[in-house]
Design an enzyme around this catalytic site. Structure first.
Site, PDB file in Angstrom:
ATOM      1  N   TRP A   1      -1.049 -28.060  23.212  1.00 54.72           N
ATOM      2  CA  TRP A   1      -0.373 -28.724  24.325  1.00 54.72           C
ATOM      3  C   TRP A   1      -0.228 -30.226  24.123  1.00 54.72           C
ATOM      4  O   TRP A   1       0.547 -30.866  24.828  1.00 54.72           O
ATOM      5  CB  TRP A   1      -1.158 -28.487  25.623  1.00 54.72           C
ATOM      6  CG  TRP A   1      -2.630 -28.759  25.465  1.00 54.72           C
ATOM      7  CD1 TRP A   1      -3.605 -27.833  25.229  1.00 54.72           C
ATOM      8  CD2 TRP A   1      -3.290 -30.025  25.477  1.00 54.72           C
ATOM      9  NE1 TRP A   1      -4.832 -28.452  25.102  1.00 54.72           N
ATOM     10  CE2 TRP A   1      -4.669 -29.800  25.239  1.00 54.72           C
ATOM     11  CE3 TRP A   1      -2.852 -31.344  25.664  1.00 54.72           C
ATOM     12  CZ2 TRP A   1      -5.606 -30.833  25.190  1.00 54.72           C
ATOM     13  CZ3 TRP A   1      -3.774 -32.376  25.609  1.00 54.72           C
ATOM     14  CH2 TRP A   1      -5.141 -32.110  25.375  1.00 54.72           C
ATOM     15  N   ASN A   2      -0.970 -30.843  23.199  1.00 51.49           N
ATOM     16  CA  ASN A   2      -1.070 -32.308  23.232  1.00 51.49           C
ATOM     17  C   ASN A   2       0.191 -33.023  22.747  1.00 51.49           C
ATOM     18  O   ASN A   2       0.479 -34.132  23.181  1.00 51.49           O
ATOM     19  CB  ASN A   2      -2.311 -32.785  22.485  1.00 51.49           C
ATOM     20  CG  ASN A   2      -2.348 -32.362  21.041  1.00 51.49           C
ATOM     21  OD1 ASN A   2      -1.769 -31.346  20.657  1.00 51.49           O
ATOM     22  ND2 ASN A   2      -3.044 -33.124  20.220  1.00 51.49           N
TER      23      ASN A   2
ATOM     24  N   LYS B   1       4.000 -19.042  20.000  1.00 53.15           N
ATOM     25  CA  LYS B   1       2.993 -18.820  21.041  1.00 53.15           C
ATOM     26  C   LYS B   1       2.454 -20.202  21.383  1.00 53.15           C
ATOM     27  O   LYS B   1       1.620 -20.750  20.659  1.00 53.15           O
ATOM     28  CB  LYS B   1       1.886 -17.884  20.533  1.00 53.15           C
ATOM     29  CG  LYS B   1       0.946 -17.373  21.637  1.00 53.15           C
ATOM     30  CD  LYS B   1       0.022 -18.445  22.155  1.00 53.15           C
ATOM     31  CE  LYS B   1      -0.845 -17.963  23.290  1.00 53.15           C
ATOM     32  NZ  LYS B   1      -1.274 -19.060  24.186  1.00 53.15           N
ATOM     33  N   HIS B   2       2.943 -20.771  22.468  1.00 47.24           N
ATOM     34  CA  HIS B   2       2.537 -22.117  22.843  1.00 47.24           C
ATOM     35  C   HIS B   2       1.303 -22.073  23.740  1.00 47.24           C
ATOM     36  O   HIS B   2       0.906 -21.009  24.237  1.00 47.24           O
ATOM     37  CB  HIS B   2       3.683 -22.831  23.571  1.00 47.24           C
ATOM     38  CG  HIS B   2       3.801 -24.275  23.214  1.00 47.24           C
ATOM     39  ND1 HIS B   2       2.707 -25.090  22.969  1.00 47.24           N
ATOM     40  CD2 HIS B   2       4.886 -25.100  23.069  1.00 47.24           C
ATOM     41  CE1 HIS B   2       3.107 -26.307  22.680  1.00 47.24           C
ATOM     42  NE2 HIS B   2       4.425 -26.348  22.728  1.00 47.24           N
TER      43      HIS B   2
ATOM     44  N   SER C   1      -0.984 -22.314  26.947  1.00 50.33           N
ATOM     45  CA  SER C   1      -0.649 -21.717  28.245  1.00 50.33           C
ATOM     46  C   SER C   1      -0.359 -22.741  29.338  1.00 50.33           C
ATOM     47  O   SER C   1       0.148 -22.370  30.397  1.00 50.33           O
ATOM     48  CB  SER C   1      -1.793 -20.799  28.697  1.00 50.33           C
ATOM     49  OG  SER C   1      -1.949 -19.721  27.806  1.00 50.33           O
TER      50      SER C   1
ATOM     51  N   SER D   1      -7.893 -25.864  17.608  1.00 48.27           N
ATOM     52  CA  SER D   1      -9.324 -26.062  17.410  1.00 48.27           C
ATOM     53  C   SER D   1      -9.817 -25.302  16.184  1.00 48.27           C
ATOM     54  O   SER D   1      -9.170 -24.364  15.693  1.00 48.27           O
ATOM     55  CB  SER D   1     -10.094 -25.587  18.640  1.00 48.27           C
ATOM     56  OG  SER D   1     -10.009 -24.169  18.753  1.00 48.27           O
TER      57      SER D   1
ATOM     58  N   GLU E   1      -3.772 -26.739  10.919  1.00 44.42           N
ATOM     59  CA  GLU E   1      -4.041 -28.156  11.178  1.00 44.42           C
ATOM     60  C   GLU E   1      -4.993 -28.181  12.351  1.00 44.42           C
ATOM     61  O   GLU E   1      -4.622 -27.872  13.486  1.00 44.42           O
ATOM     62  CB  GLU E   1      -2.750 -28.919  11.477  1.00 44.42           C
ATOM     63  CG  GLU E   1      -2.935 -30.441  11.439  1.00 44.42           C
ATOM     64  CD  GLU E   1      -3.153 -31.056  12.808  1.00 44.42           C
ATOM     65  OE1 GLU E   1      -4.337 -31.302  13.144  1.00 44.42           O
ATOM     66  OE2 GLU E   1      -2.175 -31.285  13.526  1.00 44.42           O
ATOM     67  N   LEU E   2      -6.247 -28.534  12.061  1.00 41.71           N
ATOM     68  CA  LEU E   2      -7.302 -28.392  13.056  1.00 41.71           C
ATOM     69  C   LEU E   2      -7.758 -29.767  13.562  1.00 41.71           C
ATOM     70  O   LEU E   2      -6.989 -30.704  13.574  1.00 41.71           O
ATOM     71  CB  LEU E   2      -8.453 -27.580  12.459  1.00 41.71           C
ATOM     72  CG  LEU E   2      -8.020 -26.217  11.874  1.00 41.71           C
ATOM     73  CD1 LEU E   2      -9.196 -25.494  11.259  1.00 41.71           C
ATOM     74  CD2 LEU E   2      -7.338 -25.359  12.920  1.00 41.71           C
TER      75      LEU E   2
ATOM     76  N   CYS F   1      -5.450 -35.214  17.528  1.00 45.56           N
ATOM     77  CA  CYS F   1      -6.356 -34.956  16.402  1.00 45.56           C
ATOM     78  C   CYS F   1      -6.468 -36.168  15.493  1.00 45.56           C
ATOM     79  O   CYS F   1      -7.521 -36.406  14.896  1.00 45.56           O
ATOM     80  CB  CYS F   1      -5.853 -33.755  15.602  1.00 45.56           C
ATOM     81  SG  CYS F   1      -5.818 -32.214  16.527  1.00 45.56           S
TER      82      CYS F   1
ATOM     83  N   GLU G   1     -15.767 -33.604  17.757  1.00 45.68           N
ATOM     84  CA  GLU G   1     -14.573 -34.369  18.094  1.00 45.68           C
ATOM     85  C   GLU G   1     -14.551 -34.683  19.577  1.00 45.68           C
ATOM     86  O   GLU G   1     -14.686 -33.788  20.416  1.00 45.68           O
ATOM     87  CB  GLU G   1     -13.320 -33.569  17.722  1.00 45.68           C
ATOM     88  CG  GLU G   1     -12.020 -34.270  18.064  1.00 45.68           C
ATOM     89  CD  GLU G   1     -10.794 -33.479  17.665  1.00 45.68           C
ATOM     90  OE1 GLU G   1      -9.720 -34.088  17.527  1.00 45.68           O
ATOM     91  OE2 GLU G   1     -10.900 -32.242  17.491  1.00 45.68           O
TER      92      GLU G   1
END
Length: 458
Positions: free
Chosen positions: A134-135, A158-159, A161, A211, A232-233, A266, A363
Site C-alpha cells: 500500500w505504501n 493482488k494489491h 487490501s 514484508s 523486494e522486502l 522500505c 524495521e
C-alpha cells in the site's frame, strides 16, 4: 482483513468492497492466459503506443488519483501527485526502451559453436502475479506492469487490501489506454487465496513487494511449483555521516529521507550512524529540523508528515520505541501517538539503542529515526552492516577514499554517496540479504520474467 478504504487521517471507513468469488477468479485467470496468447504476438510499437497513452492518462488524472491515494494510505497530497507523475515517466521509459533492452543477442562468431548463426532471444513467459503493498500504491505496480506488458507478458495484481480504489483505477487505466481485456487485471482477493493463484498452471511467475514473512511464504510456494519469483522486502537502511560531510546538507537530506511518505518506505533512511567528531552537531541540527516539521491532515498544503496507514501500524511502531526505552534507549524527540483523530505519531528520534532492543534489528515503518555514535569509519561500516536487511545504504563523506570504502563494503542493493536512496527507472533496483532477490527497473527489470532462449542455426 476486509477490503476497504479506511481513511488514516480520520479512522473512518469510506468504502468497502467484496472479494471476487472462485468462479470469477477462474474466469479471470483464463482471460489472462488467453490475452497473453494474443498479446505476446503484438509488436513493440503497438504496445508502446498504448503504454504512452496510459502515461498521458496518468498525468491527466494526477489530481484526482492523488486524492484517492491520500485517502487510502495517508501520504501527503503533494507526495501522492508526485508518485503519479513518476509512474507516468516509468511508463514512457519502457515504451521507449523495451525493444532495445530485449533485442536479440548475436554471437559474434557462430562458428565457435559449430553454427552458421547463433544468438539468444528474449521471449515472454505468460501471466505474472504481482502482490503489491500500500505504501506506493501506484509506483510499485507500474514499475512491475510497464516492463511486463512491454515485454509481452500480462499482469495480475493482488494489491494491499487497504488500497482497493487505487487498485481498480490501475486496471481501468490500461483498459482506457487501449489494451484488450486480460492484459492487466486487478484481483480483489484476500491474502489466503494468493497461494491458489501462484499454483495455477496458467500463472508463470510471481513478484512481491512487502514484508519478509510475506516474501518467505510467496517464494516458497513459487519454488515448490518451480516458478520464478522476484522479492523486494524490508529495509533498515543506514545513513552514515563522516566528518568531511557537508553537515547542513546531510541533515536536510537525512530528515527528508527518514520522514518522506510518513516514514513508511522500505528505502527510507532509518539508522543514522554518525562519527563522534560531528555527532553532537549533527544531532542538534537534526532535532531542530524534525521539530520544524508540520504534522497534520495530508490533504492540507504545507504538511510534511501525515498519519500512519493503520491503527495496527501505529501500535507496532510505538511498540518498537517502548521496547527500546525499556532496554536503555533515550527518546530525544516525539515518541507518542498524537491526540487527534487518525493514526498519527509524533516525528521521533531515539538514541542509545542497544542490541537487546528490537529497534536495533527490526524495521521501523514510520517516522522514527535511530541515531548512533561511532568512533571511526570501521565502526560505522560494521554497524551499518549489522542488520539482516540490505536494501539501500547512504554515506555522507567528501573523502574519495572513504567514498570508495562505502561503495565497496556496505552490504546493500543500492549505495548512495552524499544523497538519499531513491528508485529510478534508469537503474536496477532490489535487495541483498533478507531484503529480497531479483531486480526491478532498468534493463534488468524487464528481463526478469523472460525466457532467454539460445538459438543455433547450423
Amino acid at each position: 482483513m476486509s477490503i476497504a478504504t479506511v481513511n488514516p487521517a480520520t479512522g473512518a471507513t469510506e468504502r468497502t468492497f467484496d472479494e471476487i468469488d472462485d468462479a470469477e477468479l477462474e474466469r479471470r485467470l483464463q482471460v489472462a492466459h488467453d490475452a497473453w496468447l494474443a498479446h505476446r504476438r503484438t509488436g513493440f510499437a503497438e504496445r508502446a503506443e498504448r503504454i504512452n497513452r496510459a502515461a498521458d492518462l496518468l498525468d491527466a488524472d494526477a489530481d484526482s488519483l492523488g486524492r484517492t491515494i491520500t485517502a487510502e494510505m495517508g501520504k501527503t497530497y503533494a507526495q501522492a501527485k508526485a508518485e503519479v507523475h513518476k509512474s507516468a515517466r516509468a511508463l514512457r521509459f519502457y515504451a521507449e526502451n523495451a525493444e532495445r533492452f530485449l533485442a536479440p543477442q548475436p554471437l559474434p562468431d557462430p562458428s565457435v559453436v559449430d553454427a552458421k548463426q547463433a544468438y539468444a532471444i528474449f521471449q515472454p513467459i505468460g501471466p505474472v502475479l504481482a502482490v503489491m503493498p500500500w505504501n506506493f500504491p501506484v509506483w510499485q505496480v507500474i514499475r512491475f506492469a510497464a516492463p511486463a506488458i512491454m515485454a509481452g507478458n500480462v499482469g495480475l495484481l493482488k494489491h494491499a487490501s487497504n488500497v482497493p480504489q487505487t487498485a481498480l483505477y490501475i486496471q481501468d487505466l490500461f483498459t482506457r489506454a487501449g489494451f484488450p481485456e486480460g492484459v492487466f487485471q486487478t484481483l480483489l482477493i484476500s491474502s489466503r487465496r494468493v497461494e491458489k493463484v501462484i499454483r495455477d498452471p496458467r500463472v508463470a511467475a510471481v513478484t512481491l513487494t512487502g514484508s519478509e514473512p510475506a516474501g518467505r511464504s510467496v517464494s516458497s510456494i513459487a519454488a515448490d511449483e518451480i516458478k520464478k519469483s522476484v522479492l523486494e522486502l524490508g529495509g533498515s537502511d543506514p545513513f552514515v555521516v563522516l566528518p568531511s560531510a557537508d553537515l547542513d546538507e546531510a541533515v536536510k537530506v537525512g530528515v527528508a529521507a527518514r520522514m518522506s511518505n510518513n516514514g513508511q518506505a522500505c528505502i527510507n533512511a532509518k539508522r543514522f550512524i554518525v562519527h563522534a567528531d560531528v555527532y553532537d552537531a549533527f544531532v542538534e541540527k537534526f532535532l531542530a529540523r524534525v521539530a520544524a516539521l508540520k504534522v497534520g491532515d495530508p490533504m492540507e498544503d504545507g504538511v510534511d508528515v501525515g498519519p500512519l496507514s493503520s491503527e495496527g501500524a501505529r501500535r507496532d511502531l510505538l511498540g518498537l520505541v517502548d521496547d527500546a526505552t525499556a532496554h536503555g534507549a533515550t527518546v530525544l524527540a516525539g515518541g507518542h501517538a498524537m491526540d487527534r483523530p487518525g493514526w498519527y505519531v509524533e516525528p521521533t528520534v531515539v538514541s542509545g539503542i542497544t542490541k537487546d532492543a528490537r529497534l536495533y534489528y527490526e524495521e521501523a515503518f514510520g517516522p522514527v529515526a535511530s541515531v548512533y555514535r561511532v568512533a571511526d569509519i570501521d565502526e560505522a561500516i560494521e554497524l551499518a552492516n549489522d542488520t539482516p536487511f540490505g536494501l539501500g545504504a547512504v554515506a555522507w563523506t567528501n573523502d574519495p577514499a572513504e567514498q570508495q570504502r562505502m561503495v565497496t563494503e556496505l552490504e546493500a542493493g543500492t549505495v548512495v554517496i552524499n544523497g538519499s536512496t531513491i528508485s529510478y527507472q534508469e537503474m536496477p533496483f532490489g535487495g541483498h540479504k533478507r531484503s529480497g532477490f531479483g531486480r526491478e527497473l532498468a534493463a534488468e527489470g524487464i528481463r526478469e520474467f523472460m525466457n532467454l532462449k539460445s538459438v543455433r542455426i547450423c
